[in-house]
Motif scaffolding. Structure first.
Motif, mmCIF file in Angstrom:
data_model
loop_
_atom_site.group_PDB
_atom_site.id
_atom_site.type_symbol
_atom_site.label_atom_id
_atom_site.label_comp_id
_atom_site.label_asym_id
_atom_site.label_seq_id
_atom_site.Cartn_x
_atom_site.Cartn_y
_atom_site.Cartn_z
ATOM 1 N N VAL A 107 0.922 -1.366 0.099
ATOM 2 C CA VAL A 107 -0.053 0.119 0.149
ATOM 3 C C VAL A 107 0.994 1.172 0.043
ATOM 4 N N PHE A 108 0.667 2.276 -0.990
ATOM 5 C CA PHE A 108 1.464 3.523 -0.700
ATOM 6 C C PHE A 108 0.524 4.400 -1.191
ATOM 7 N N THR A 109 0.948 5.651 -1.036
ATOM 8 C CA THR A 109 -0.051 6.946 -1.410
ATOM 9 C C THR A 109 0.961 7.636 -2.585
ATOM 10 N N LEU A 110 0.052 8.393 -3.432
ATOM 11 C CA LEU A 110 0.755 9.487 -4.496
ATOM 12 C C LEU A 110 -0.143 10.669 -4.493
ATOM 13 N N ASN A 111 0.421 11.757 -4.722
ATOM 14 C CA ASN A 111 -0.073 13.055 -4.963
ATOM 15 C C ASN A 111 0.568 13.590 -6.280
ATOM 16 N N ASN A 112 0.979 12.692 -7.079
ATOM 17 C CA ASN A 112 1.787 13.116 -8.382
ATOM 18 C C ASN A 112 0.924 12.635 -9.517
ATOM 19 N N PRO A 113 0.342 13.302 -10.346
ATOM 20 C CA PRO A 113 -0.747 12.656 -11.386
ATOM 21 C C PRO A 113 0.297 12.050 -12.419
ATOM 22 N N THR A 114 1.374 12.469 -12.963
ATOM 23 C CA THR A 114 2.227 11.901 -13.655
ATOM 24 C C THR A 114 2.762 10.547 -13.345
ATOM 25 N N LEU A 115 3.238 10.451 -11.862
ATOM 26 C CA LEU A 115 3.847 9.426 -11.514
ATOM 27 C C LEU A 115 2.700 8.409 -11.474
ATOM 28 N N GLU A 116 1.445 8.830 -11.062
ATOM 29 C CA GLU A 116 0.324 7.805 -10.819
ATOM 30 C C GLU A 116 0.033 7.231 -12.043
ATOM 31 N N ASN A 117 -0.097 7.949 -13.165
ATOM 32 C CA ASN A 117 -0.312 7.308 -14.463
ATOM 33 C C ASN A 117 0.764 6.435 -14.804
ATOM 34 N N GLN A 118 2.039 6.594 -14.560
ATOM 35 C CA GLN A 118 3.074 5.669 -14.806
ATOM 36 C C GLN A 118 2.867 4.497 -13.971
ATOM 37 N N VAL A 119 2.414 4.601 -12.639
ATOM 38 C CA VAL A 119 2.236 3.329 -11.651
ATOM 39 C C VAL A 119 1.132 2.551 -12.481
ATOM 40 N N VAL A 120 0.009 3.230 -12.872
ATOM 41 C CA VAL A 120 -0.994 2.310 -13.445
ATOM 42 C C VAL A 120 -0.656 1.617 -14.689
ATOM 43 N N ASP A 121 -0.040 2.293 -15.568
ATOM 44 C CA ASP A 121 0.629 1.960 -16.905
ATOM 45 C C ASP A 121 1.539 0.596 -16.642
ATOM 46 N N SER A 122 2.161 0.781 -15.424
ATOM 47 C CA SER A 122 3.209 -0.413 -15.190
ATOM 48 C C SER A 122 2.580 -1.889 -15.222
ATOM 49 N N GLY A 123 1.189 -1.894 -14.750
ATOM 50 C CA GLY A 123 0.550 -3.097 -14.400
ATOM 51 C C GLY A 123 0.811 -3.665 -13.191
ATOM 52 N N LYS A 124 1.138 -3.028 -12.275
ATOM 53 C CA LYS A 124 1.874 -3.278 -10.968
ATOM 54 C C LYS A 124 0.814 -3.080 -9.959
ATOM 55 N N VAL A 125 -0.320 -2.288 -10.193
ATOM 56 C CA VAL A 125 -1.295 -2.178 -9.229
ATOM 57 C C VAL A 125 -2.514 -2.604 -9.481
ATOM 58 N N MET A 126 -3.430 -2.847 -8.504
ATOM 59 C CA MET A 126 -4.540 -3.360 -8.826
ATOM 60 C C MET A 126 -6.049 -2.570 -9.008
ATOM 61 N N ASP A 127 -6.780 -3.030 -9.804
ATOM 62 C CA ASP A 127 -8.125 -2.389 -9.847
ATOM 63 C C ASP A 127 -9.051 -2.787 -8.412
ATOM 64 N N ILE A 128 -9.250 -1.819 -8.002
ATOM 65 C CA ILE A 128 -9.889 -1.764 -6.380
ATOM 66 C C ILE A 128 -11.341 -1.793 -6.511
ATOM 67 N N GLY A 129 -11.959 -2.014 -7.470
ATOM 68 C CA GLY A 129 -13.439 -1.727 -7.721
ATOM 69 C C GLY A 129 -14.147 -2.994 -6.949
ATOM 70 N N GLU A 130 -13.650 -4.228 -7.024
ATOM 71 C CA GLU A 130 -14.648 -5.367 -6.413
ATOM 72 C C GLU A 130 -14.183 -5.225 -4.961
ATOM 73 N N ALA A 131 -12.896 -4.853 -4.357
ATOM 74 C CA ALA A 131 -12.652 -4.825 -3.122
ATOM 75 C C ALA A 131 -13.486 -3.696 -2.298
ATOM 76 N N PHE A 132 -13.438 -2.558 -3.216
ATOM 77 C CA PHE A 132 -14.242 -1.391 -2.602
ATOM 78 C C PHE A 132 -15.686 -1.863 -2.277
ATOM 79 N N GLU A 133 -16.430 -2.635 -3.286
ATOM 80 C CA GLU A 133 -17.570 -2.902 -3.088
ATOM 81 C C GLU A 133 -17.731 -4.087 -2.085
ATOM 82 N N LYS A 134 -16.894 -4.947 -1.961
ATOM 83 C CA LYS A 134 -17.094 -6.286 -0.967
ATOM 84 C C LYS A 134 -16.682 -5.713 0.467
ATOM 85 N N TYR A 135 -15.753 -4.634 0.663
ATOM 86 C CA TYR A 135 -15.200 -4.409 1.953
ATOM 87 C C TYR A 135 -15.267 -3.129 2.452
ATOM 88 N N ALA A 136 -15.701 -2.201 1.620
ATOM 89 C CA ALA A 136 -15.538 -0.680 2.112
ATOM 90 C C ALA A 136 -16.731 -0.596 3.302
#
Length: 544
Positions: A107-136
């Motif tokens: 788990v990590f936090t970011l406040n840099n949109p450019t880096l966030e875009n790179q993080v997502v494009d890397s394929g190394k982070v998850m889609d949280i939609g299902e987890a949010f629906e199940k656990y939030a």
């Protein structure tokens, strides 16, 4: 590269989650608290541990009163893979991990949109939609359903690759004014721009301080970085005078549904003309163009200015107890377009991201709901009195005491030990509490009692702000990473904009030069940026 889409997807996810909750299919907040002893959830982190992180009792960022609480309560064992001293070093470390085969933290936090875009494009982070629906928790789902656009910053291809946190809107701006000068000159607080100009003229020309000299100004203003609050300055700005139709540097929705760049809209020209008039009449400090926020605010603090536009918290800084005059907060008058408006802070500045191999989203959401108790101003929260007894408060005769001299071993900012490193706010709760105090109502809850120690004028400003905030706050609708043309030409275009604005304000060029600036901005890359911004906006609002 993943494409940004999904406002409707976000709303669908949240709506379905709320339905599940209503049917009893979604767990209650912290429903697994009792399982803390049996659950074993190791969560790895990267941390910024700066000079403001203090410890006592032999504790560390990995082993302290908060991490021990998380382990006992939720079975969470926080492990710090690495730590750095600054936010810049933190971003650098994450970039290095992206460019290698090394593991990202769970788990990590970011406040840099450019880096966030790179993080997502890397394929190394998850889609949280299902987890949010199940656990939030239900209250988290309700919060996100109220502000579905907050998902835009993390939405790609219809999926949510991060969890936005919220900013509080309690620090948005009011107009601070010298009440004693109004009384001296027999004037009332201005409610319109015309009345404001009348008051400023009197503040400049009718010797409100009674020293027999013409040495006062009407409005303190910082123009060194631009004319807009939040994006350019954190206080003492002028964006309120532009109204609501267009705020310089903000992207807002036009009548046709597309995003438009505020700085090139006709009403901004009207606002610049007004600033030029004020400058020529002596209503503003002639050095406003070279003054930063702190320097510009000095004229009000030192008793030489009659008004200043700024956040509610200015009552603590730069205002101080040595200001031996009567001043008060009042509502912001309507701008040149006839409407009250001002540039607002973004709804979200920081987002959580999760390693795609992370297996403990249930534990994360249980923990998140608990540490957001203060953000919801929940009187039943374990953190209602503070983050840890004996660290940031002590109990005396059944009441929390925040006097740092009475805390054994000294005061410690325990919230910095949390996974977020700060309070996680909800948009309106702090404002509601502060406004209640500002109206003179008796503090009842732990939060109200805690905030009652703040300066009285802070609460008064919050009560004023609450009356017009919902109808007046203008948000920047572009929350994506810098577009390709922004990266290439954004700095040049912004410099061109600032120069054009200052030349008009200082009378070096006629107001009609604004039209030439607009054409040059468009042809120098602005049209391309507008196209790219709207491609993003159409994507995040695309229907499935």
């Amino acid at each position: 590269m993943k494409k940004r889409i999904a406002k409707q997807t976000a709303m669908a996810i949240v709506t379905s989650s709320l339905l599940l909750s209503a049917m009893g299919c979604s767990q209650e907040p912290n429903s697994v608290k009792e399982e803390g002893a049996s659950r074993e959830a190791i969560i790895t982190l990267g941390r910024v541990v700066g000079s403001d992180n203090k410890f006592k009792n032999g504790e560390s960022i990995e082993d302290n009163v908060h991490t021990r609480w998380a382990k006992e309560k939720f079975g969470i064992d926080f492990k710090v893979d690495w730590s750095v001293g600054t936010g810049e070093a933190y971003d650098t470390r994450l970039r290095l991990l992206l460019n290698s085969n090394d593991k990202l933290p769970d788990v990590f936090t970011l406040n840099n949109p450019t880096l966030e875009n790179q993080v997502v494009d890397s394929g190394k982070v998850m889609d949280i939609g299902e987890a949010f629906e199940k656990y939030a928790s239900p209250r988290l789902k309700e919060l996100y359903s109220q502000y579905p656009e907050v998902w835009n910053a993390v939405s790609y291809d219809g999926q949510h690759y991060g969890l936005p946190t919220f900013n509080a809107n309690s620090s948005f701006s009011v107009l601070w004014i010298r009440q004693d000068w109004l009384d001296q000159l027999g004037l009332k607080p201005p409610t319109t721009m015309e009345e404001m100009e009348t008051v400023m003229d009197a503040f400049v020309n009718k010797d409100p301080d009674g020293n027999g000299q013409k040495d006062t100004i009407g409005l303190s203003l910082s123009l060194k970085k631009g004319v807009t609050a939040v994006k350019d300055t954190y206080m003492v700005s002028s964006d309120f005078l532009f109204g609501q139709a267009a705020i310089p540097t903000y992207w807002t929705e036009a009548a046709d549904g597309n995003l438009q760049y505020g700085s090139i809209q006709p009403t901004v020209k009207e606002g610049l003309v007004k600033l030029s008039e004020w400058m020529s009449k002596g209503y503003l400090d002639k050095d406003a163009g070279i003054m930063d926020e702190a320097k510009a605010a000095e004229s009000f603090v030192q008793g030489k200015s009659g008004m200043v536009f700024g956040p509610t918290w200015m009552s603590t800084y730069p205002f101080n107890q040595d200001m031996g005059f009567d001043y008060r907060p009042i509502p912001v008058p309507a701008g040149v377009d006839g409407k009250v408006g001002f540039g607002s802070e973004p709804q979200s500045s920081v987002r959580f991201y999760f390693n795609k191999d992370f297996k403990h989203m249930d534990a994360f959401f249980d923990y998140l709901d608990a540490i957001m108790g203060p953000g919801f101003y929940d009187p039943d929260s374990e953190f209602a009195n503070g983050w840890a007894e004996g660290y940031d408060y002590v109990m005396v005769d059944g009441e929390p005491v925040y006097d740092q001299d009475k805390i054994p071993g000294g005061w410690i900012d325990v919230k910095k030990y949390s996974i977020y490193g700060n309070d996680i706010q909800t948009p309106k709760k702090e404002l509601e509490v502060m406004a209640k105090l500002g109206r003179g109502e008796t503090p009842e809850t732990p939060y109200e009692k805690y905030f009652s120690a703040r300066p009285k004028k802070w609460g008064e400003a919050a009560a004023v702000l609450e009356t017009y905030l919902d109808d007046s706050a203008v948000f920047d609708r572009y929350t994506g990473p810098p577009t390709a043309t922004m990266v290439q030409k954004g700095e040049l275009l912004r410099r061109m904009e600032n120069e054009a604005f200052m030349e008009i304000i200082y009378g070096q060029k006629s107001p009609d030069s604004f039209d030439a600036f607009v054409e040059k901005w468009k042809s120098s890359g602005g049209d391309d940026i507008t196209k790219e911004v709207n491609e993003w906006y159409q994507a995040v609002n695309a229907k499935e």
